[in-house]
Design a protein around this motif. Structure first.
Motif, mmCIF file in Angstrom:
data_model
loop_
_atom_site.group_PDB
_atom_site.id
_atom_site.type_symbol
_atom_site.label_atom_id
_atom_site.label_comp_id
_atom_site.label_asym_id
_atom_site.label_seq_id
_atom_site.Cartn_x
_atom_site.Cartn_y
_atom_site.Cartn_z
ATOM 1 N N ALA A 441 0.829 -1.334 0.216
ATOM 2 C CA ALA A 441 -0.243 0.083 0.103
ATOM 3 C C ALA A 441 0.977 1.460 0.020
ATOM 4 O O ALA A 441 0.429 2.521 -0.195
ATOM 5 N N PHE A 442 2.023 1.170 0.520
ATOM 6 C CA PHE A 442 2.669 2.909 0.863
ATOM 7 C C PHE A 442 3.590 2.636 -0.432
ATOM 8 O O PHE A 442 4.011 3.769 -1.005
ATOM 9 N N ILE A 443 4.116 1.467 -1.052
ATOM 10 C CA ILE A 443 4.575 2.220 -2.768
ATOM 11 C C ILE A 443 3.418 2.513 -3.504
ATOM 12 O O ILE A 443 3.522 3.085 -4.602
ATOM 13 N N VAL A 444 2.617 1.530 -3.799
ATOM 14 C CA VAL A 444 1.291 2.120 -4.378
ATOM 15 C C VAL A 444 0.933 3.694 -4.175
ATOM 16 O O VAL A 444 0.913 4.491 -5.283
ATOM 17 N N ALA A 680 -5.765 -0.462 -1.771
ATOM 18 C CA ALA A 680 -4.918 -1.147 -0.708
ATOM 19 C C ALA A 680 -5.505 -0.601 0.114
ATOM 20 O O ALA A 680 -4.178 -1.237 2.001
ATOM 21 N N TYR A 681 -5.595 1.076 0.383
ATOM 22 C CA TYR A 681 -6.200 1.123 1.302
ATOM 23 C C TYR A 681 -6.925 1.097 2.453
ATOM 24 O O TYR A 681 -6.718 -0.115 4.107
ATOM 25 N N THR A 682 -7.712 0.288 2.280
ATOM 26 C CA THR A 682 -8.688 -0.733 2.670
ATOM 27 C C THR A 682 -8.103 -2.439 3.105
ATOM 28 O O THR A 682 -8.309 -2.285 3.872
ATOM 29 N N ALA A 683 -7.463 -2.830 1.735
ATOM 30 C CA ALA A 683 -6.933 -3.750 2.470
ATOM 31 C C ALA A 683 -6.311 -3.766 3.756
ATOM 32 O O ALA A 683 -5.842 -4.703 4.876
ATOM 33 N N TYR A 748 10.052 -7.930 -4.120
ATOM 34 C CA TYR A 748 10.155 -8.735 -5.278
ATOM 35 C C TYR A 748 8.542 -8.417 -5.741
ATOM 36 O O TYR A 748 8.385 -7.715 -7.264
ATOM 37 N N LEU A 749 7.375 -9.184 -5.406
ATOM 38 C CA LEU A 749 6.349 -7.638 -5.783
ATOM 39 C C LEU A 749 5.785 -7.006 -6.683
ATOM 40 O O LEU A 749 5.401 -6.197 -7.860
ATOM 41 N N MET A 750 6.414 -6.082 -5.802
ATOM 42 C CA MET A 750 6.993 -4.624 -5.945
ATOM 43 C C MET A 750 7.416 -3.946 -7.182
ATOM 44 O O MET A 750 6.503 -3.171 -7.725
ATOM 45 N N TYR A 759 8.765 4.926 -15.646
ATOM 46 C CA TYR A 759 8.964 6.116 -15.020
ATOM 47 C C TYR A 759 8.679 5.947 -13.435
ATOM 48 O O TYR A 759 7.292 5.540 -13.245
ATOM 49 N N HIS A 760 9.324 5.214 -12.480
ATOM 50 C CA HIS A 760 8.694 4.638 -10.822
ATOM 51 C C HIS A 760 9.529 5.356 -9.585
ATOM 52 O O HIS A 760 10.874 5.378 -10.080
ATOM 53 N N VAL A 761 9.241 4.979 -8.571
ATOM 54 C CA VAL A 761 9.295 5.404 -7.545
ATOM 55 C C VAL A 761 10.855 4.433 -6.838
ATOM 56 O O VAL A 761 10.749 2.728 -7.673
ATOM 57 N N GLU A 762 11.875 4.868 -6.631
ATOM 58 C CA GLU A 762 12.644 3.765 -5.951
ATOM 59 C C GLU A 762 12.108 3.143 -5.066
ATOM 60 O O GLU A 762 11.440 3.593 -3.629
#
Length: 802
Positions: A441-444, A680-683, A748-750, A759-762
């Motif tokens: 949830a944090f990475i999303v 993700a927040y709800t989960a 691994y999943l994220m 383009y994405h965050v690290e």
């Protein structure tokens, strides 16, 4: 006998209300959330299945070597019809449409509408339900018109409006009445009227009207037409590969043919596979989340049930002494477990009905009603109840009931080794799942924030866009520029630009550009944007070199253009300043053009794709435009919009002011990601609730079993803190082990998910450590609250506990 089992089970639940409520609540939450996810997944899998002969209907898509050369959802305009005419043994029917956004004038209301101009085969081929009108001649004349049910009600207030008319404005600003001949009901997201989710076509016009809009459909080199074919029964779609390749090779330009690979995709599969399988990936992700939440709830239920059963040893011994048989005890424990599962399932149904609208907001679509599910789903539900009830009742039913009567009466488990490792493993799995969900949830969230950050390369704040009336002529451009100037003088407006595109990923096509004097075969395909000179200032696009088309006050030179840094590098200029003043040609045009400036790279489309080479030409080159993009000064935005609305109505009477902020345009582009973020927040919340319910239940049971032990410890001088720390250590050790295992899995999943974006965050270690620390603190607080009462109690009372 069964009634007696149920009565005893009910009495036990009343006697141990706290643990019964924890068990029922935790399991109900898991079943409800997973049930809503599975309902959504099932609903998505039904898309297009209501179409007539959907299993034999295919959309012809295009896979381009160079993605800038065309759209993947479209094909050659003449191809579907040629397949039907020349290969009737393979193709039973065809349908094509060209999509345009037009101003529709009703008697009292004017709106911008996504309009589909298509063949007369629409209703016959797809079988949409006709609510009013005659389906056989609904598109028989150039001025006939079909509306979907919501659009008909929007303009006429009812579906029974056959024969009534609206005026539709073409690209030259002319108005012509079109008569309603049929109203149809279409399913959401169907692959015909809702093929592109951002442009749901509510009005369908006949192909015979296309010349009024200055467009063509029967053109082999028009690669922007959506085409469908319905195959004859028994025909395999691979049998079309040869005929399609033959027709395209004979009729389209060699350059197009060399770069194109046609694909025939079944309509039922296309919805899941389009946008690089974004919908399918979303469904897999949601299903995984739902499965983990359900497993957490089930494990929580089993763990508390097993722990609770161990405290009923004397009851088991007394029953045996009084003549109770093993099979009776087995049935008693299994029925108790089944009753709790049934109650949880009933509560989950209530949650589905009550929380369905809230969940629909998360996924952006309504959940199906219970009556829409197939009857055989009830069998799966009964099987689920039986399996979970059996899993939870297995240990007390078959292990504890087998104990000798004397051991049971003593409350001793020495004759049967209590499986502490199993219970700790189950708790560890709950912590493992919670950590994975929290990190995910944090990475999303960070990635979604990145979509809307300053890293997009331009300033989206306080920019609103609205479509303008069409008059695609030199006079129309001049008129719009005059209106643009008046709007820019408004006290609430900072700047205004006229363009064909806005920053939503939908460009107007592509151009193949190469340096003057070079071979045309070396041309680089680039996104084409048509704008005026104010585009860069309105969106705050920074320049790397030169000027954006022309300086203010200078006349526009239609042979000057702007490119982005990516294209400058592709043309061989390492320094953007070296490209300024150089001349280039386009493979599609005869004139020579001069590069007036080079912009820094900015994200025009989704971050799933790399920034593409881009060429920006003045709107005067093709005399096409669609939008005013208006940069507000900020401050009181609602008042600014109200002022802007009045000016719009005064300057363009009859033109609807349907505006949207750039944030809304970006939200549409990243709609799936935003839904994933909400889910993700709800989960995360549910995972925390379930794991903490489990901790509370297990700690309370452990406290009950070790009450005398704590009394003895206090008599021997143990402090309250040391007693509480015993329980914290037990759970912290389990949580640390679970976290160590969860971190690489979550990484691994994220990382796999992030890799689908160019383009994405690290992913960094510090936020992950903070997440684990926060979970540890929260768990410790729950343990302290549960143990504090007994830890501070008088040891004399504790020693009296059996």
């Amino acid at each position: 006998m069964l009634l007696n089992y149920i009565l005893i089970a009910w009495r036990n639940m009343k006697k141990n209300r706290f643990h019964a409520i924890l068990n029922i609540a935790g399991l109900a939450i898991g079943i409800a959330f997973t049930g809503m996810i599975m309902a959504h997944v099932w609903n998505e899998l039904q898309v297009n299945k209501e179409l007539k002969n959907a299993d034999r209907q295919y959309v012809i898509k295009s896979k381009w070597k160079d993605k800038n050369m065309g759209f993947d959802l479209s094909t050659s305009g003449a191809l579907p019809k040629a397949l039907k005419e020349q290969y009737p043994t393979l193709v039973k029917n065809f349908y094509r449409w060209d999509g345009v956004t037009l101003t529709v004038h009703g008697k009292e209301k004017d709106f911008k509408e996504a309009v589909q101009i298509g063949d007369t085969t629409l209703l016959d081929m797809f079988g949409f339900k006709v609510l009013a009108g005659n389906p056989t001649n609904a598109l028989s004349t150039p001025t006939s018109m079909i509306m979907t049910e919501p659009v008909a009600k929007k303009y006429f207030g009812t579906v029974n409006a056959i024969g009534q008319t609206v005026e539709i404005e073409n690209m030259a600003g002319q108005k012509q009445p079109f008569m309603l001949t049929a109203v149809i009901r279409v399913a959401r997201d169907n692959g015909v009227t809702d093929l592109i989710s951002n442009y749901r076509n509510g009005i369908i016009l006949p192909e015979s009207s296309i010349s009024y809009f200055g467009r063509t459909i029967d053109n082999w080199n028009n690669m922007f037409i959506v085409g469908y074919v319905e195959l004859q029964p028994g025909v395999n779609p691979s049998q079309l590969n040869g005929p399609i390749s033959k027709l395209l090779k004979e009729n389209i330009s060699p350059n197009l043919y060399a770069n194109l690979t046609p694909q025939v995709i079944n309509l039922r599969d296309n919805y899941l596979e389009q946008n690089n399988g974004l919908v399918k990936r979303m469904l897999f992700t949601l299903s995984g989340i739902g499965l983990f939440i359900l497993l957490m709830a089930v494990i929580n239920f089993i763990n508390i049930s097993v722990s609770r059963a161990g405290s009923r040893m004397k009851e088991i011994g007394m029953r045996k002494v009084m003549g109770g048989r093993k099979h009776q005890l087995v049935w008693q424990f299994l029925i108790e477990s089944m009753i709790i599962v049934c109650i949880s399932t009933l509560l989950a149904f209530g949650c589905y009905l009550l929380s369905g609208p809230l969940f629909a907001q998360l996924v952006g679509k309504p959940l199906p009603a219970l009556s829409e599910f197939p009857v055989y789903f009830a069998e799966y539900l009964l099987l689920f109840v039986a399996l979970i009830g059996l899993a939870a009742g297995l240990y007390p039913a078959f292990v504890l009931s087998a104990l000798p009567s004397l051991s049971s009466l003593k409350g001793s488990l020495k004759s049967v080794k209590e499986n502490i490792l199993l219970r700790k493993s189950l708790v560890a799995f709950q912590f493992f799942t919670a950590v994975v969900v929290l990190i995910g949830a944090f990475i999303v969230t960070k990635q979604v924030q990145f979509f809307f950050s300053k890293g997009i390369g331009y300033d989206k704040e306080f920019v609103v866009s609205a479509q303008v009336p069409r008059d695609w002529s030199p006079a129309g451009v001049a008129k719009m520029e005059g209106i643009r100037k008046q709007l820019a003088e408004s006290p609430v407006v900072k700047d205004v630009t006229l363009s064909y595109e806005i920053m939503d990923g939908n460009n107007g096509g592509s151009l193949s550009v190469f340096p003057l004097g070079a071979d045309a075969t070396s041309a680089i395909t680039a996104f084409q944007l048509s704008t005026d000179r104010h585009f860069a200032n309105t969106f705050q696009v920074p320049m790397a070199a030169g000027v954006f088309l022309a300086r203010e006050g200078m006349p526009i030179d239609v042979h000057k253009m702007v490119i982005n840094t990516r294209l400058a590098v592709a043309l061989g200029y390492r320094d953007p300043a070296d490209a300024v003043g150089k001349q280039v040609k386009f493979a599609e045009l005869t004139d020579t053009y001069t590069i007036a400036g080079v912009t820094k790279d900015f994200h025009f489309g989704s971050m799933q794709q790399s920034i593409q080479p881009m060429v920006i030409i003045p709107v005067e080159v093709f005399n096409i435009f669609r939008y005013f993009s208006i940069k507000l000064k900020g401050g009181n935005v609602p008042k600014a919009i109200e002022t802007l609305h009045r000016q719009w109505a005064a300057l363009m009477p009859g033109a609807p002011f349907e505006y949207k902020f750039m944030d809304d345009s970006l939200a549409k582009m990243y709609q799936t990601e935003l839904q994933l973020k909400k889910t993700a927040y709800t989960a995360t919340v549910l995972a925390l609730v379930i794991v903490l319910l489990g901790v509370i239940g297990l700690v309370s049971l452990t406290v009950q079993k070790r009450t005398r032990e704590m009394g003895i410890r206090k008599v021997l001088g143990a402090s309250v803190n040391s007693i509480i720390s015993l329980f914290i250590k037990d759970f912290m050790a389990v949580m640390i082990v679970a976290s160590v295992v969860a971190c690489p899995v979550a990484y691994y999943l994220m990382q796999y998910w992030l890799n689908s974006y160019e383009y994405h965050v690290e992913i960094t270690a510090l936020p992950i450590m903070m997440i684990i620390l926060s979970l540890g603190i929260l768990t410790s607080v729950m343990i302290v609250l549960q143990t504090l009462k007994v830890a501070v109690a008088n040891p004399v009372k504790s020693l009296k506990v059996e």
